[in-house]
Enzyme design. Structure first.
Site, mmCIF file in Angstrom:
data_model
loop_
_atom_site.group_PDB
_atom_site.id
_atom_site.type_symbol
_atom_site.label_atom_id
_atom_site.label_comp_id
_atom_site.label_asym_id
_atom_site.label_seq_id
_atom_site.Cartn_x
_atom_site.Cartn_y
_atom_site.Cartn_z
ATOM 1 N N GLU A 153 18.876 37.629 9.832
ATOM 2 C CA GLU A 153 19.329 36.758 8.750
ATOM 3 C C GLU A 153 20.771 37.083 8.362
ATOM 4 O O GLU A 153 21.144 38.245 8.237
ATOM 5 C CB GLU A 153 18.420 36.950 7.539
ATOM 6 C CG GLU A 153 18.643 35.975 6.438
ATOM 7 C CD GLU A 153 17.627 36.152 5.316
ATOM 8 O OE1 GLU A 153 17.041 35.136 4.939
ATOM 9 O OE2 GLU A 153 17.450 37.283 4.836
ATOM 10 N N LYS A 212 18.067 23.437 13.581
ATOM 11 C CA LYS A 212 17.172 22.958 12.529
ATOM 12 C C LYS A 212 17.190 21.437 12.483
ATOM 13 O O LYS A 212 18.207 20.813 12.761
ATOM 14 C CB LYS A 212 17.619 23.487 11.163
ATOM 15 C CG LYS A 212 17.550 24.996 11.030
ATOM 16 C CD LYS A 212 18.086 25.448 9.690
ATOM 17 C CE LYS A 212 18.033 26.953 9.558
ATOM 18 N NZ LYS A 212 18.600 27.403 8.274
ATOM 19 N N ARG A 248 0.820 -1.225 0.000
ATOM 20 C CA ARG A 248 0.000 0.000 0.000
ATOM 21 C C ARG A 248 0.842 1.258 0.000
ATOM 22 O O ARG A 248 0.385 2.338 -0.332
ATOM 23 C CB ARG A 248 -0.900 0.034 1.235
ATOM 24 C CG ARG A 248 -1.870 -1.122 1.333
ATOM 25 C CD ARG A 248 -2.524 -1.160 2.687
ATOM 26 N NE ARG A 248 -1.489 -1.377 3.712
ATOM 27 C CZ ARG A 248 -1.629 -1.046 4.988
ATOM 28 N NH1 ARG A 248 -2.721 -0.475 5.423
ATOM 29 N NH2 ARG A 248 -0.649 -1.289 5.847
ATOM 30 N N ARG A 304 21.037 26.746 -1.998
ATOM 31 C CA ARG A 304 20.546 27.701 -1.001
ATOM 32 C C ARG A 304 21.494 27.655 0.186
ATOM 33 O O ARG A 304 21.689 26.623 0.790
ATOM 34 C CB ARG A 304 19.127 27.355 -0.577
ATOM 35 C CG ARG A 304 18.117 27.373 -1.727
ATOM 36 C CD ARG A 304 16.722 27.011 -1.218
ATOM 37 N NE ARG A 304 15.777 26.798 -2.289
ATOM 38 C CZ ARG A 304 14.924 27.711 -2.738
ATOM 39 N NH1 ARG A 304 14.909 28.920 -2.203
ATOM 40 N NH2 ARG A 304 14.086 27.418 -3.713
ATOM 41 N N GLN A 317 8.710 26.262 14.660
ATOM 42 C CA GLN A 317 8.314 26.658 13.309
ATOM 43 C C GLN A 317 8.767 25.600 12.314
ATOM 44 O O GLN A 317 9.881 25.098 12.408
ATOM 45 C CB GLN A 317 8.955 28.008 12.958
ATOM 46 C CG GLN A 317 8.635 28.523 11.581
ATOM 47 C CD GLN A 317 9.229 29.907 11.342
ATOM 48 O OE1 GLN A 317 9.237 30.746 12.223
ATOM 49 N NE2 GLN A 317 9.729 30.124 10.142
ATOM 50 N N LYS A 338 21.128 37.163 -2.878
ATOM 51 C CA LYS A 338 21.725 37.287 -1.532
ATOM 52 C C LYS A 338 22.818 36.252 -1.302
ATOM 53 O O LYS A 338 23.773 36.505 -0.579
ATOM 54 C CB LYS A 338 20.653 37.191 -0.445
ATOM 55 C CG LYS A 338 20.047 35.815 -0.261
ATOM 56 C CD LYS A 338 19.072 35.790 0.883
ATOM 57 C CE LYS A 338 18.512 34.401 1.108
ATOM 58 N NZ LYS A 338 17.624 34.363 2.252
ATOM 59 N N HIS A 376 23.954 26.720 7.420
ATOM 60 C CA HIS A 376 23.340 25.600 6.716
ATOM 61 C C HIS A 376 23.101 25.958 5.254
ATOM 62 O O HIS A 376 22.722 27.080 4.932
ATOM 63 C CB HIS A 376 21.997 25.234 7.367
ATOM 64 C CG HIS A 376 21.233 24.211 6.602
ATOM 65 N ND1 HIS A 376 20.075 24.503 5.906
ATOM 66 C CD2 HIS A 376 21.486 22.902 6.378
ATOM 67 C CE1 HIS A 376 19.633 23.394 5.313
ATOM 68 N NE2 HIS A 376 20.466 22.419 5.590
ATOM 69 N N HIS A 390 23.215 29.702 5.191
ATOM 70 C CA HIS A 390 22.411 30.629 5.981
ATOM 71 C C HIS A 390 22.447 30.303 7.472
ATOM 72 O O HIS A 390 22.642 29.153 7.864
ATOM 73 C CB HIS A 390 20.952 30.570 5.534
ATOM 74 C CG HIS A 390 20.759 30.845 4.091
ATOM 75 N ND1 HIS A 390 19.735 30.292 3.370
ATOM 76 C CD2 HIS A 390 21.453 31.619 3.208
ATOM 77 C CE1 HIS A 390 19.785 30.712 2.113
ATOM 78 N NE2 HIS A 390 20.837 31.505 1.990
ATOM 79 N N GLU A 449 7.218 7.380 11.514
ATOM 80 C CA GLU A 449 7.104 8.476 12.469
ATOM 81 C C GLU A 449 8.269 9.412 12.159
ATOM 82 O O GLU A 449 9.427 9.043 12.349
ATOM 83 C CB GLU A 449 7.214 7.893 13.883
ATOM 84 C CG GLU A 449 6.946 8.859 14.988
ATOM 85 C CD GLU A 449 6.947 8.153 16.334
ATOM 86 O OE1 GLU A 449 5.865 7.850 16.868
ATOM 87 O OE2 GLU A 449 8.057 7.886 16.836
#
Length: 179
Positions: free
Chosen positions: A141, A70, A23, A57, A45, A165, A117, A60, A28
């Site tokens: 930032e 994070k 299926r 990216r 968040q 940036k 990161h 940062h 988790e």
């Protein structure tokens, strides 16, 4: 969930138990009780991004008092994920950890406060989701140049797709380090 320490102190690789059958699968993706032995943060968040192949990216981070840890995971596609140690008192200061995270391997990377990161999307339509321990603050930032020669990160790409940036980010040796 399997928690694995890495060669950089406090960076943790998480591998969930995945239950698959005809299926599909169930897993988790996060359970505070199971990770609190190594991860003490409370995440407040969640962010999600989609990137095309060769989008880079980073690198940062958020400045104190809005610094963030994070927990990174890829839902679809794959990335080369990079964390650079900015902690001045660390034995691995200026070193980086990199790992491929993908929707297929379902691994996650915990990056604590004091790290920059960044990631390179390895496939089109790669979807990344990450939890943060503090709310985003535009005034906090900051970033370091992705191809800084002192960091010597091998991204595996010469001309990535970058935001303006990220092209204008600071050099590692000259940025004002708050960590």
């Amino acid at each position: 969930m399997i928690l694995e320490k890495t060669n950089i102190e406090d960076i943790i690789l998480l591998t969930p138990r995945v239950y698959e059958d005809d299926r599909g699968y169930f897993m988790e993706s996060y359970n505070q009780k199971k990770v609190e032995i190594l991860i003490k943060d409370k995440f407040v968040q969640d962010n999600e991004s989609e990137s095309h192949k060769n989008v880079l990216r980073g690198l940062h981070f958020q400045l104190p008092p809005h610094a963030q840890s994070k927990l990174i995971r890829v839902i679809k596609g794959s990335i080369l994920d990079i964390a650079v140690d900015l902690r001045k008192d660390s034995s691995t200061y200026g070193k980086h950890f990199k790992h491929i995270l993908s929707g297929e391997n379902k691994k996650q990377l915990y990056i604590p406060i004091g790290f920059a990161h960044g990631f390179l999307s390895l496939e089109d339509n790669t979807i990344l989701n990450y939890k943060c321990s503090d709310y985003y603050n535009a005034n906090a930032e900051a970033s370091i140049l992705w191809n800084d020669p002192d960091l010597a990160i091998d991204w595996g790409v010469e001309n990535p797709i970058l935001a303006e940036k990220d092209q204008l980010a600071e050099n590692f040796v000259t940025f004002e380090n708050p960590f």
